[in-house]
Write an enzyme that holds these catalytic residues in place. Structure first.
Site, PDB file in Angstrom:
ATOM      1  CE  LYS A   1      89.247  -5.936  21.493  1.00  0.00           C
ATOM      2  NZ  LYS A   1      88.897  -7.548  21.709  1.00  0.00           N
TER       3      LYS A   1
ATOM      4  CE  LYS B   1      91.197  -6.889  24.974  1.00  0.00           C
ATOM      5  NZ  LYS B   1      90.680  -7.493  24.562  1.00  0.00           N
TER       6      LYS B   1
HETATM    7  C1  PBG Z   1      88.285 -10.611  20.951  1.00  0.00           C
HETATM    8  C2  PBG Z   1      89.234  -9.985  22.232  1.00  0.00           C
HETATM    9  C3  PBG Z   1      90.612 -10.240  23.002  1.00  0.00           C
HETATM   10  C4  PBG Z   1      91.251  -9.895  24.092  1.00  0.00           C
HETATM   11  C5  PBG Z   1      89.681  -9.643  24.201  1.00  0.00           C
HETATM   12  N1  PBG Z   1      88.618 -10.302  23.356  1.00  0.00           N
HETATM   13  C6  PBG Z   1      91.582 -10.693  21.441  1.00  0.00           C
HETATM   14  C7  PBG Z   1      91.645  -9.630  20.296  1.00  0.00           C
HETATM   15  O1  PBG Z   1      90.797  -8.895  19.808  1.00  0.00           O
HETATM   16  O2  PBG Z   1      92.237 -10.230  19.372  1.00  0.00           O
HETATM   17  C8  PBG Z   1      92.016  -9.522  24.602  1.00  0.00           C
HETATM   18  C9  PBG Z   1      92.268 -10.445  25.820  1.00  0.00           C
HETATM   19  C10 PBG Z   1      93.671 -10.239  26.470  1.00  0.00           C
HETATM   20  O3  PBG Z   1      94.539  -9.962  25.582  1.00  0.00           O
HETATM   21  O4  PBG Z   1      93.963 -10.441  27.464  1.00  0.00           O
HETATM   22  N2  PBG Z   1      87.061  -9.907  20.400  1.00  0.00           N
END
Ligand code: PBG
Length: 331
Positions: free
Chosen positions: A196, A255
């Site tokens: 991520k 992601k």
């Molecule tokens: C937070 C989380 C995020 C997303 C999924 N889980 C945001 C972040 O890391 O700040 C983002 C998903 C999206 O933008 O659709 N744990």
């Protein structure tokens, strides 16, 4: 060699193209992310995510049945937590009657076959908008793990099929696996957000949950770069993913999606468990905005991006387009 080989022979008409098509999409490829809020009969639009709503639990039950009818088999749940319930350690995250726990039970009640995958991360519960506990201006990895285990076990008690850690703390998968096993949940799976990235494409999601990192009178990191990955890096994604598998992940995730398809393919080529991809909020918002302006064709771009994500190696795609794409595929 030309003229013995003419690749255009295989593109001559739609029938030929369809018999040589290498990748196919189906509604079962999709997981649908939902945002849950308190109240009843609530369907609150999110300006930066057109077509996506924050829903109360009664609406969620209808939504779950509707997407099941469309052939979608998995839901990712995110909750919008009241500011009064937020603190630094995320206490509300393991409240057995918290919004997340109620949402999980509510889906299972009306749609027991739906695979329910709650998010495991503290950010929606954190007064600072961080995925970890803040101490002396830093995100405390190991203290956060204790909180994540309590959170995941309470989600398993509520009926989750998989827990989905999205916080990028080190060692969380192993701790979650052990925590779930010792609480009697050895058949609850782990979908790990393994690679991520610290992406600027999460903006609309943070609008939806009001979960962006906050300024405060104590020192708080302004962004998530000490735990989410640097988007310049590729080998690190493999290292993170292989480590999560050793720690017990059942499904790994990359992601964001479209700008990271090189990573998806690389991961796919190195692992033998399903690879999921999250097509994130900013990717969705750009397609919506571009098509609202009339500059791109919404449905064609949507299907192209989803197909390309699958072609890159995704077995599963978390996407805000899940419903719209399923409707088109079912036609
Ligand atoms: C937070 C989380 C995020 C997303 C999924 N889980 C945001 C972040 O890391 O700040 C983002 C998903 C999206 O933008 O659709 N744990």
């Amino acid at each position: 060699m030309f003229p013995l080989q003419r690749d255009r022979r295989l593109r001559k008409n739609q029938s030929i193209r369809s018999i040589v098509q290498e990748t196919r999409l189906s509604p079962a490829d999709f997981m649908f992310p939902v945002f849950i809020c308190e109240g009843e009969k609530q369907r609150i639009s999110i300006p930066s995510l057109p077509g996506i709503f924050r829903m109360s639990i009664d609406e969620l039950q209808r939504e779950a049945q509707e997407i099941y009818q469309l052939g979608i088999r998995a839901i990712n749940i995110y909750v919008k937590v009241d500011d009064r319930l937020k603190d630094n350690i995320g206490t509300e995250a393991w409240n057995p009657n918290g919004l997340m726990q109620k949402a999980i039970r509510a889906i299972k009640e009306v749609c027991p076959e739906m695979i329910v995958m709650p998010d495991v991360a503290l950010d929606p519960y954190s007064m600072y908008g961080h995925d970890g506990i803040v101490k002396n201006g830093k995100i405390e990895n190991d203290l956060t793990l204790d909180a994540l285990v309590k959170m995941a076990v309470s989600q398993a008690e509520a009926g989750a099929d998989f827990v989905a850690p999205s916080d990028m703390m080190d060692g969380r998968v192993l701790r979650l696996r052990k925590g779930l096993d010792s609480a009697g949940f050895s058949d609850v799976g782990i979908l790990s957000y393994s690679a991520k990235y610290a992406s600027a494409l999460y903006g609309p999601f943070r609008d939806a949950l009001d979960s962006a990192p906050k300024t405060s009178d104590v020192e708080v990191p302004k962004n998530k770069k000490t735990y989410q990955m640097d988007f310049a890096n590729r080998i690190e994604a493999l290292r993170e993913t292989l480590k999560d598998i050793e720690e017990g992940a059942d499904i790994v995730m990359v992601k964001p999606g479209t700008s990271y398809l090189d990573i998806v393919r690389e991961v796919k080529d190195h692992v033998h468990i399903p690879v999921a991809v999250y097509q994130v909020s900013g990717e969705y918002a750009m397609v919506k905005a571009g098509s609202e302006k009339g500059w791109i064709d919404h449905d064609q771009v949507m299907m192209e991006q989803l197909m390309c994500i699958k072609r890159a190696g995704a077995s599963l795609i978390t996407t805000y387009f899940a419903k719209e794409a399923a409707v088109l595929l079912n036609k």
